[in-house]
Design a protein around this motif. Structure first.
Motif, short mmCIF file in Angstrom:
data_model
loop_
_atom_site.label_atom_id
_atom_site.label_comp_id
_atom_site.label_asym_id
_atom_site.label_seq_id
_atom_site.Cartn_x
_atom_site.Cartn_y
_atom_site.Cartn_z
N SER A 286 17.23 -1.30 8.42
CA SER A 286 15.93 -2.03 8.54
C SER A 286 14.77 -1.62 7.65
O SER A 286 13.92 -2.53 7.14
CB SER A 286 15.41 -2.41 10.05
OG SER A 286 16.58 -2.82 10.88
N SER A 287 14.62 -0.38 7.54
CA SER A 287 13.61 0.12 6.25
C SER A 287 13.91 -0.32 5.24
O SER A 287 12.97 -0.68 4.48
CB SER A 287 13.50 1.73 6.87
OG SER A 287 12.48 2.23 5.87
N GLY A 288 15.11 -0.13 4.90
CA GLY A 288 15.54 -0.53 3.51
C GLY A 288 15.52 -2.04 3.28
O GLY A 288 14.90 -2.25 2.10
N ALA A 289 15.47 -2.70 4.23
CA ALA A 289 15.50 -4.31 3.92
C ALA A 289 13.89 -4.60 3.98
O ALA A 289 13.45 -5.51 3.16
CB ALA A 289 16.02 -4.88 5.30
N ALA A 290 13.08 -3.95 4.56
CA ALA A 290 11.47 -4.19 4.49
C ALA A 290 11.25 -3.82 3.16
O ALA A 290 10.23 -4.64 2.50
CB ALA A 290 10.95 -3.39 5.64
N ILE A 291 11.51 -2.71 2.55
CA ILE A 291 11.29 -2.35 1.32
C ILE A 291 11.99 -3.50 0.44
O ILE A 291 10.93 -3.60 -0.56
CB ILE A 291 11.67 -0.71 1.04
CG1 ILE A 291 11.07 -0.09 1.84
CG2 ILE A 291 11.49 -0.45 -0.71
CD1 ILE A 291 11.74 1.42 1.90
N ALA A 292 12.78 -3.81 0.37
CA ALA A 292 13.52 -4.77 -0.59
C ALA A 292 12.72 -6.23 -0.42
O ALA A 292 12.07 -6.75 -1.33
CB ALA A 292 14.89 -5.37 0.03
N VAL A 293 12.25 -6.72 0.82
CA VAL A 293 11.37 -7.65 0.90
C VAL A 293 10.10 -7.49 0.25
O VAL A 293 9.25 -8.50 -0.43
CB VAL A 293 11.06 -7.98 2.54
CG1 VAL A 293 9.84 -9.07 2.67
CG2 VAL A 293 12.62 -8.41 3.18
N ILE A 294 9.34 -6.31 0.39
CA ILE A 294 8.25 -6.09 -0.29
C ILE A 294 8.29 -6.07 -1.88
O ILE A 294 7.40 -6.64 -2.50
CB ILE A 294 7.69 -4.64 0.18
CG1 ILE A 294 7.41 -4.80 1.65
CG2 ILE A 294 6.28 -4.29 -0.73
CD1 ILE A 294 6.85 -3.31 2.08
N THR A 295 9.36 -5.52 -2.11
CA THR A 295 9.78 -5.66 -3.69
C THR A 295 9.92 -6.91 -3.93
O THR A 295 9.25 -7.48 -5.12
CB THR A 295 11.02 -4.83 -4.03
OG1 THR A 295 10.99 -3.40 -3.38
CG2 THR A 295 11.43 -4.92 -5.30
N VAL A 296 10.52 -7.95 -3.30
CA VAL A 296 10.62 -9.51 -3.66
C VAL A 296 9.13 -9.95 -3.80
O VAL A 296 8.82 -10.83 -4.73
CB VAL A 296 11.62 -10.10 -2.89
CG1 VAL A 296 11.57 -11.58 -2.98
CG2 VAL A 296 13.02 -9.44 -2.88
N LEU A 297 8.53 -9.93 -2.71
CA LEU A 297 7.28 -10.35 -3.01
C LEU A 297 6.39 -9.95 -3.97
O LEU A 297 5.45 -10.75 -4.59
CB LEU A 297 6.45 -9.93 -1.48
CG LEU A 297 6.95 -10.59 0.00
CD1 LEU A 297 6.32 -10.09 0.98
CD2 LEU A 297 6.83 -12.12 -0.11
N LEU A 298 6.28 -8.51 -4.43
CA LEU A 298 5.73 -8.26 -5.59
C LEU A 298 6.13 -9.18 -6.89
O LEU A 298 5.39 -9.34 -7.55
CB LEU A 298 5.82 -6.60 -5.77
CG LEU A 298 5.09 -5.79 -4.77
CD1 LEU A 298 5.29 -4.43 -4.91
CD2 LEU A 298 3.52 -6.00 -4.79
N LEU A 299 7.46 -8.96 -6.89
CA LEU A 299 7.98 -9.70 -7.84
C LEU A 299 7.64 -11.27 -8.08
O LEU A 299 7.55 -11.90 -8.99
CB LEU A 299 9.59 -9.90 -7.99
CG LEU A 299 10.20 -8.37 -8.42
CD1 LEU A 299 11.70 -8.31 -8.24
CD2 LEU A 299 9.92 -7.89 -9.86
N LEU A 300 7.45 -12.04 -6.92
CA LEU A 300 6.95 -13.23 -6.57
C LEU A 300 5.38 -13.29 -7.23
O LEU A 300 5.10 -14.40 -8.06
CB LEU A 300 7.24 -14.03 -5.25
CG LEU A 300 8.41 -14.08 -5.01
CD1 LEU A 300 8.44 -14.68 -3.28
CD2 LEU A 300 9.07 -15.27 -5.60
N VAL A 301 4.63 -12.64 -7.08
CA VAL A 301 3.28 -12.27 -7.69
C VAL A 301 3.36 -12.35 -9.06
O VAL A 301 2.61 -13.15 -9.71
CB VAL A 301 2.56 -11.06 -7.05
CG1 VAL A 301 1.25 -10.94 -7.79
CG2 VAL A 301 2.30 -11.29 -5.38
N GLY A 302 4.34 -11.55 -9.74
CA GLY A 302 4.38 -11.43 -11.21
C GLY A 302 4.94 -12.89 -11.53
O GLY A 302 4.63 -13.30 -12.81
N ALA A 303 5.83 -13.52 -10.74
CA ALA A 303 6.29 -14.74 -11.15
C ALA A 303 5.35 -15.78 -11.16
O ALA A 303 5.05 -16.76 -12.19
CB ALA A 303 7.57 -15.25 -10.55
N VAL A 304 4.36 -15.79 -10.18
CA VAL A 304 3.13 -16.83 -10.26
C VAL A 304 2.38 -16.54 -11.38
O VAL A 304 1.92 -17.45 -12.04
CB VAL A 304 2.45 -16.65 -9.04
CG1 VAL A 304 1.12 -17.30 -8.87
CG2 VAL A 304 3.22 -17.10 -7.79
N VAL A 305 1.99 -15.33 -11.89
CA VAL A 305 1.24 -14.88 -12.98
C VAL A 305 1.68 -15.53 -14.21
O VAL A 305 1.02 -16.44 -15.02
CB VAL A 305 0.90 -13.53 -13.04
CG1 VAL A 305 0.18 -13.20 -14.25
CG2 VAL A 305 0.12 -13.16 -11.92
#
Length: 317
Positions: A286-305
């Motif tokens: 679950s900790s690894g999944a949470a880190i993966a979700v945060i990574t996806v969100l950071l990538l989404l921020v880059g995609a929006v920019v």
């Protein structure tokens, strides 16, 4: 006496609400629907399961027993956000991404400009070499670079040892993380330059020759000609490639995992490696999944920019 033909009824233009207009507007969505359905099935379901797992506490007990893990809410995220090591990994990942993208785009732009100036047969040869490098599997590239930087038999140590006053006998490039990341950055850039170069060279072929010739007549030369005439034309392609490189480099995993023999030290953790290690090496799924979700969100921020940049360029044009 000839009678005049009756006037023909005028064909009225179709109103926006006409059935044909609705079909025309729906056609693009119908064409893209199979792709969206396939992506939803292949990526959507695992992503939803990943998000749900990050709000649970999955252990080997639940994994082997097949029972549902307990819900713990935001416990995993609170634990991650209060961990100083996590922020160290985020900063390292951001720095790694900036360095890789900067080097990739700089080298690719230089090679693309060079391909524009050489003879056609040289250009074809360069393109063939780039495609061959691009087609090389990551595993092969990592093996080659591990051999080049080998402590005892590496070509790099031998070549640097030829320099006056330099002694690289038995030098371990991965004992120091700065040296080790230098090698990993070279592996990443080596694999990314071909795609960026070919794309930028294709964009350079769309620059009107008469536009550059007119700028030369007005006295523009070298950097001024590139900055004021050439680059504005290829800017959309440059922004697109830069954004793609940033997304790919932010999620680098294979190069680090292979270069460190499947056992990367904590000094070599990026977000992708950290998430994988937490999940499958430490068994904190679950900790690894949470880190993966945060990574996806950071990538989404880059995609929006990235999308905002494209929209702005479209409005300017």
């Amino acid at each position: 006496m000839k009678t005049a033909d009756p006037p023909r009824p005028r064909t009225r233009p179709k109103r926006p609400g006409a059935p044909g207009a609705h079909r025309r507007r729906a056609l693009p969505y119908l064409l893209i629907a199979p792709t969206m359905l396939a992506l939803s099935a292949v990526l959507g379901y695992p992503l939803v399961k990943l998000v749900l797992l990050s709000f649970q506490d999955m252990t080997r007990k639940e994994l082997f027993a097949g029972t549902d893990p307990p819900w713990v809410g935001f416990k995993q995220y609170r634990s991650i956000f209060t961990d100083a090591f996590f922020w160290e990994v985020v900063g390292r990942t951001a720095l790694f991404t900036v360095v890789c993208v900067g080097l990739t785009m700089g080298v690719a732009m230089g090679v693309a400009l060079l391909m524009r100036q050489v003879d056609p047969w040289v250009r074809v040869t360069m393109a063939g070499v780039l495609v061959a490098v691009w087609a090389m599997p990551i595993m092969v590239a990592a093996a080659v670079f591990r051999w080049l930087t080998d402590t005892d038999y590496g070509v790099v140590n031998w070549a640097l040892g030829l320099l006056p006053g330099a002694d690289f006998t038995g030098h371990n490039w991965f004992a120091n993380p700065w040296h080790g990341f230098t090698v990993i950055v070279l592996v990443v850039v080596w694999g990314a330059v071909p795609f960026a170069t070919i794309t930028l060279h294709a964009a350079l072929t769309q620059v009107p020759a008469e536009l550059e010739e007119a700028a030369r007549v007005d006295g523009a030369r070298g950097w001024q000609l590139f900055r004021c005439v050439t680059f504005p034309v290829i800017k959309p392609a440059f922004v697109m490639v830069t954004a793609l490189m940033a997304i790919w480099d932010f999620g680098v995993f294979n190069q680090i995992w292979l270069m460190r023999g499947g056992q990367p030290e904590k000094e070599y953790y990026l977000l992708g490696v950290y998430s994988f290690t937490e999940s499958f090496a430490v068994n904190r799924y679950s900790s690894g999944a949470a880190i993966a979700v945060i990574t996806v969100l950071l990538l989404l921020v880059g995609a929006v920019v990235y999308l905002r940049q494209l929209l702005r360029m479209g409005e300017v044009e």
